[in-house]
Design a protein around this motif. Structure first.
Motif, PDB file in Angstrom:
ATOM      1  N   THR A   1     -11.498  -2.188 -11.702  1.00 20.70           N
ATOM      2  CA  THR A   1     -12.120  -1.396 -13.081  1.00 20.70           C
ATOM      3  C   THR A   1     -11.452   0.033 -12.906  1.00 20.70           C
ATOM      4  O   THR A   1     -11.387  -0.056 -12.027  1.00 20.70           O
ATOM      5  N   PRO A   2     -12.115   1.410 -14.058  1.00 18.28           N
ATOM      6  CA  PRO A   2     -12.681   2.267 -13.253  1.00 18.28           C
ATOM      7  C   PRO A   2     -12.733   2.585 -12.294  1.00 18.28           C
ATOM      8  O   PRO A   2     -12.769   3.779 -11.776  1.00 18.28           O
ATOM      9  N   SER A   3     -13.786   1.872 -11.876  1.00 17.77           N
ATOM     10  CA  SER A   3     -14.752   2.197 -10.687  1.00 17.77           C
ATOM     11  C   SER A   3     -14.622   1.501  -9.175  1.00 17.77           C
ATOM     12  O   SER A   3     -15.133   1.331  -8.444  1.00 17.77           O
ATOM     13  N   ASP A   4     -13.384   0.027  -9.066  1.00 20.27           N
ATOM     14  CA  ASP A   4     -13.174  -0.009  -8.170  1.00 20.27           C
ATOM     15  C   ASP A   4     -11.434  -0.820  -8.026  1.00 20.27           C
ATOM     16  O   ASP A   4     -10.932  -1.000  -9.142  1.00 20.27           O
ATOM     17  N   ARG A   5     -11.200  -0.790  -6.516  1.00 19.92           N
ATOM     18  CA  ARG A   5      -9.568  -0.775  -6.398  1.00 19.92           C
ATOM     19  C   ARG A   5     -10.270  -1.844  -5.567  1.00 19.92           C
ATOM     20  O   ARG A   5     -10.823  -1.649  -4.156  1.00 19.92           O
ATOM     21  N   LEU A   6      -8.638  -2.552  -5.198  1.00 18.75           N
ATOM     22  CA  LEU A   6      -8.536  -2.846  -3.749  1.00 18.75           C
ATOM     23  C   LEU A   6      -7.178  -3.051  -3.448  1.00 18.75           C
ATOM     24  O   LEU A   6      -6.118  -2.469  -3.637  1.00 18.75           O
ATOM     25  N   VAL A   7      -7.206  -2.399  -2.223  1.00 19.98           N
ATOM     26  CA  VAL A   7      -6.009  -2.618  -1.348  1.00 19.98           C
ATOM     27  C   VAL A   7      -5.557  -3.284   0.041  1.00 19.98           C
ATOM     28  O   VAL A   7      -6.564  -3.723   0.703  1.00 19.98           O
ATOM     29  N   LEU A   8      -4.894  -4.757  -0.388  1.00 16.77           N
ATOM     30  CA  LEU A   8      -3.771  -5.029   0.146  1.00 16.77           C
ATOM     31  C   LEU A   8      -2.793  -4.994   1.611  1.00 16.77           C
ATOM     32  O   LEU A   8      -2.096  -3.955   0.728  1.00 16.77           O
ATOM     33  N   LYS A   9      -2.511  -5.483   3.158  1.00 18.44           N
ATOM     34  CA  LYS A   9      -2.020  -4.543   3.798  1.00 18.44           C
ATOM     35  C   LYS A   9      -1.162  -5.995   4.310  1.00 18.44           C
ATOM     36  O   LYS A   9      -2.741  -6.603   4.759  1.00 18.44           O
ATOM     37  N   PHE A  10      -0.307  -5.651   4.547  1.00 22.84           N
ATOM     38  CA  PHE A  10       0.330  -6.752   5.704  1.00 22.84           C
ATOM     39  C   PHE A  10       1.598  -5.696   6.640  1.00 22.84           C
ATOM     40  O   PHE A  10       2.531  -5.304   5.885  1.00 22.84           O
ATOM     41  N   VAL A  11       1.475  -6.493   7.950  1.00 22.58           N
ATOM     42  CA  VAL A  11       2.692  -5.450   8.105  1.00 22.58           C
ATOM     43  C   VAL A  11       2.961  -6.787  10.027  1.00 22.58           C
ATOM     44  O   VAL A  11       2.516  -7.736   9.821  1.00 22.58           O
ATOM     45  N   ASN A  12       4.835  -7.619   9.785  1.00 24.39           N
ATOM     46  CA  ASN A  12       4.529  -8.517  10.371  1.00 24.39           C
ATOM     47  C   ASN A  12       5.429  -8.151  11.306  1.00 24.39           C
ATOM     48  O   ASN A  12       6.655  -7.348  10.878  1.00 24.39           O
ATOM     49  N   ASN A  13       5.337  -8.324  12.656  1.00 27.39           N
ATOM     50  CA  ASN A  13       6.896  -7.737  13.469  1.00 27.39           C
ATOM     51  C   ASN A  13       7.513  -8.642  14.997  1.00 27.39           C
ATOM     52  O   ASN A  13       6.291  -9.139  15.741  1.00 27.39           O
ATOM     53  N   VAL A  14       8.306  -8.399  14.319  1.00 33.65           N
ATOM     54  CA  VAL A  14       8.925  -9.175  15.880  1.00 33.65           C
ATOM     55  C   VAL A  14      10.037  -8.873  17.146  1.00 33.65           C
ATOM     56  O   VAL A  14      11.034  -7.889  16.313  1.00 33.65           O
ATOM     57  N   THR A  15       9.673  -8.270  18.534  1.00 32.39           N
ATOM     58  CA  THR A  15      10.344  -7.729  18.585  1.00 32.39           C
ATOM     59  C   THR A  15      10.931  -8.497  20.524  1.00 32.39           C
ATOM     60  O   THR A  15      10.488  -9.515  20.950  1.00 32.39           O
ATOM     61  N   ASP A  16      12.454  -8.675  19.938  1.00 35.12           N
ATOM     62  CA  ASP A  16      13.147  -9.568  20.751  1.00 35.12           C
ATOM     63  C   ASP A  16      14.048  -8.417  21.603  1.00 35.12           C
ATOM     64  O   ASP A  16      15.335  -8.239  20.739  1.00 35.12           O
ATOM     65  N   THR A  17      13.500  -8.124  22.912  1.00 32.28           N
ATOM     66  CA  THR A  17      14.506  -7.351  23.516  1.00 32.28           C
ATOM     67  C   THR A  17      14.132  -7.535  25.280  1.00 32.28           C
ATOM     68  O   THR A  17      13.518  -7.500  26.054  1.00 32.28           O
TER      69      THR A  17
END
Length: 792
Positions: free
Chosen positions: A270-286
């Motif tokens: 709405t003019p007064s409401d906002r949603l923010v979705l965040k997703f991060v995925n990391n695979v470290t194979d070292t």
């Protein structure tokens, strides 16, 4: 950790590289923004500003057009979405790096994003992208991760409740920039913000507006394939990023394969409401080489010829592994033969709801789930287990007026919780990091309950004052069980830690803008950081055991700074700082065949120094595309009260470290870039730079007996980003660079060393410490990289 969504920002000439949060002149800073956002009429100095309804454009950006005759400025106000903005603490020294500073180069790690930022340094951690970023030396005393700072991404916490953050999941191709807030910052950022905070900003979907596909490739088998998809308008903004990077590394047993996915979605409900979705995925194979002693580094910095046997070449490092995995005889093996490495996964999901209560008040609620699962056979033992964390925060920002002057109030609360359960196993000399018997296991939790409050009052046209108070109550509960084995019997021993900490962090700042060319600020900030659970179970010998009496570290810091920007061709910012620490947490290695670094409290210490940044267009008429960027930091950190006990098999002695330099801290470091980007004509978009990076030598031990040598590197870059008028060619971008042109051999990372006591009761000298293992990784020899990116 709550992050205030205030409307503080610094407004200065658009060509400057630096970004500070302490500007307050009515036609040049925060007072104007607050007046625009306020429902009451603006002061005379700010009337005539074009305004936009707050509900449609909750965060404003301002562009200025200089009028030379009347010495006035026209202000153009445009809208942006608050979800992508992070409040810059007023009065705190703040810098930023944007995509134009790192988007035309290799972008292997977070180091490429922060290299030009004053006050920030970095060293190599345990893995190709495990960059140890330091603000004013915050992480110089550590050998991995991001320590003593709070790390956020798009306003979501990336530091877990025990203070652990790592840069493995950062691929610079996904980011628009990074903001750096320097100095003690626990008032707003809570536990572990000893030296400040970092906020990484991902790219906006509206700016991408389509699909970008690219590849980087170069020396040592490095190949990174990535793609970015983005779309957006006023109703939504979507960015999806994915990359897969792999390489052989330049040190034996350092080949790697890392994949990263990053998503940010903003929806206007709405003019007064906002949603923010965040997703991060990391695979470290070292795979991971063993850290060297200084003598081993001088003999064989890249550990060549060490893959099969530890004695095949001089300078090879080894680990001593129990043959049967339980007790008895040990066998020395190289890191490659043993199969040492890090095989970790990190997944983060966050959701934020922003609600405009009215034209002056915004309420935010945020939840983040963050799991870090580690599988790390990095020493004679393998460390395995999950770390699950949950973060909830709620805050309110209000803009009003007090005595006819703009007043901003921020208040927030937060709660974060971490539960973990890990085991360690003896590694057997069978290759592939084969697990033997369990050597220890630990289970526990840590939670932090915090509250923040800050007032920012513009009490006069050229002045404003900031007062704040934050506090955190922390609870750490953990148990560790140690297992020992023998031919006749097996035993176990339990250690319990139940620690409770309560810390407060007041702060105050005063900002004065006598003219539009000058901004002066002074700030007193405070910070605190509790020990993490892992600190409580490593003894001075580097073995698992009881270290449960550690105290919180606290600091009080004074900043005095100035920003000078007399014209569009030069911008200079300098800050002097003096910080007083109590019970500072310092870690040191007892050698490669130990299970971890020992952490202790130094009762009193001091950090003092200067941070300087400059950007200068030397010949704006003859060479309009030429610039010089300079960042310099002097960082002097000393113990003022600390007595260390050293012992051998027959005696123990006390040694005062008063006046000694804190090991690991680089006292002087400098980055200078000489850039040219063709602004027009047939070669528009063609550019490049020459970069010099210098680090001074620094101490490795508390007694100041041994130094890691300094170094200077030269890097060259050429890139081409065709302008839009070139049609289809505009979609193709390329670059080529040479790093370490002179092929210098240098130290990229050196862990602190433990001093030792000779049989005669004297401290060992440099000759002995040069054989202490578990410290040094060499930096990259000369390397060549190129890359292409295509937009569809």
């Amino acid at each position: 950790m709550p992050v205030p969504v205030s409307f503080l920002c610094c407004l200065f000439r658009s060509d400057t590289m630096f970004h500070t949060a302490h500007v307050s002149r009515p036609v040049y800073g925060v007072t104007m923004l607050v007046a625009v956002l306020s429902a009451t009429p603006a002061p005379a100095a700010t009337r005539g500003v074009a305004t936009t309804p707050l509900r449609r454009h909750p965060v404003l950006s301002v562009s200025k057009i200089r009028k030379s005759s009347a010495r006035t400025e026209q202000i153009l106000v445009t809208g942006a979405n608050r979800a992508s903005a992070l409040a810059h603490p007023a009065g705190q020294t703040t810098y930023r790096s944007d995509r134009q500073d790192f988007g035309n180069q290799i972008g292997q790690s977070a180091a490429d994003m922060v290299v030009t930022i004053p006050g920030v340094s970095f060293t190599q951690g345990n893995g190709p992208r495990d960059t140890n970023i330091s603000i004013r030396g915050s992480g110089d005393r550590q050998s991995w991760g991001l320590k003593n700072i709070q790390v956020l991404e798009d306003g979501f916490p990336m530091t877990q409740p025990d203070g652990t953050a790592r840069a493995d999941l950062i691929d610079p191709h996904a980011y628009q920039g990074v903001d750096v807030f320097e100095g003690p910052a626990s008032t707003l950022y809570g536990n572990y913000a000893m030296n400040g905070a970092l906020n990484f900003r991902t790219r906006k979907g509206a700016d991408i507006h389509g699909l970008e596909v690219g590849s980087d490739f170069g020396s040592f088998g490095m190949f990174n394939t990535y793609a970015t998809l983005g779309f957006g308008n006023r109703q939504y903004d979507l960015m999806l990023f994915g990359s897969d990077v792999r390489g052989n590394g330049f040190i034996a047993n350092s080949r790697y394969n890392t994949s990263t996915e990053n998503v940010r979605l903003r929806v206007t409900l709405t003019p007064s409401d906002r949603l923010v979705l965040k997703f991060v995925n990391n695979v470290t194979d070292t795979f991971l080489p063993v850290r060297l002693s200084l003598n081993q580094y001088y003999a064989n910095p890249y550990q060549q010829g060490c893959s099969d046997a530890t004695t095949a070449a001089a300078g090879c490092a080894s680990v001593n592994l129990l043959v049967n995995g339980r007790y008895g005889a040990k066998e020395a093996m190289s890191a490659e033969a043993a199969g040492l490495g890090r095989f970790d996964r990190r997944t983060l999901v966050g959701l934020r709801w922003e609600h405009d209560v009215n034209s002056r008040t915004t309420w935010r609620n945020q939840f983040t789930y963050d799991q870090r699962h580690v599988d790390q056979p990095t020493s004679p033992t393998a460390f395995v287990g999950p770390y699950n964390s949950y973060n909830v925060s709620s805050d309110v920002t209000n803009h009003t007026r007090l005595a006819g002057r703009a007043l901003e109030t921020f208040a927030g609360v937060s709660f974060d919780y971490l539960d973990f359960g890990y085991q360690t196993y003896n590694i057997m000399p069978r290759g592939g990091a084969t697990r033997g018997a369990m050597s220890s296991e630990s289970y526990g939790h840590q939670w932090n309950l915090g509250a923040r409050f800050q007032e920012d009052w513009h009490f006069a046209p050229d002045w404003h004052i900031v007062l704040g108070l934050g506090g955190t109550y922390s609870d750490i509960g953990a148990t560790q069980t140690l297992y020992s084995y023998a031919a006749t019997a097996n035993t176990q021993r339990g250690i319990t830690a139940n620690r409770f900490y309560f810390n407060l962090a007041p702060e105050g700042a005063l900002i004065y803008t006598p003219s539009r060319d000058w901004t002066l600020h002074t700030r007193v900030g405070t910070a605190y950081g509790t020990p993490s659970s892992s600190n409580l179970f490593i003894t001075p010998q580097g073995q698992y055991g009881n270290n449960t009496l550690l105290k919180s570290q606290t600091s009080v810091g004074i900043d005095l700074g100035a920003e000078w920007h007399p014209s569009s061709t030069i911008n200079v910012q300098a800050t002097g700082f003096y910080e007083f620490y109590k019970n500072e947490l310092v870690s040191q290695s007892a050698g490669v065949n130990t299970v971890g670094a020992y952490t202790f409290n130094a009762p009193a210490s001091e950090h003092r120094g200067v941070v300087l940044g400059m950007e200068w267009k030397v010949l704006p008429k003859r060479l309009p595309g030429g610039r010089i960027k300079l960042s310099y930091t002097y960082d002097n950190q000393v113990y003022t009260r600390y007595t260390e006990v050293l012992s051998n098999t027959t005696l123990a002695r006390d040694f005062s470290r008063k006046g000694r330099y804190i090991p690991g801290v680089i006292p002087n470091f400098l980055n200078a870039r000489f850039l040219y980007d063709q602004p027009d004509g047939p070669l528009e978009g063609l550019g490049g730079y020459a970069e010099v990076t210098w680090r001074e030598s620094y101490w490795l031990d508390n007694a100041n007996r041994l130094k890691a040598p300094g170094y200077a590197l030269l890097n060259l870059d050429v890139h081409y980003d065709p302008p839009a008028r070139f049609g289809w060619a505009h979609r193709l971008h390329w670059y080529f660079e040479v790093q370490n042109v002179a092929n210098q051999t240098y130290i990229a990372s050196a862990a602190n060393l433990t001093d030792t006591l000779r049989p005669n009761g004297q401290q060992a000298g440099a000759a002995t410490l040069m054989n202490s293992t578990g410290s040094i990784y060499a930096g990259s020899p000369r390397a060549y990289f190129g890359g292409v990116r295509v937009k569809f």
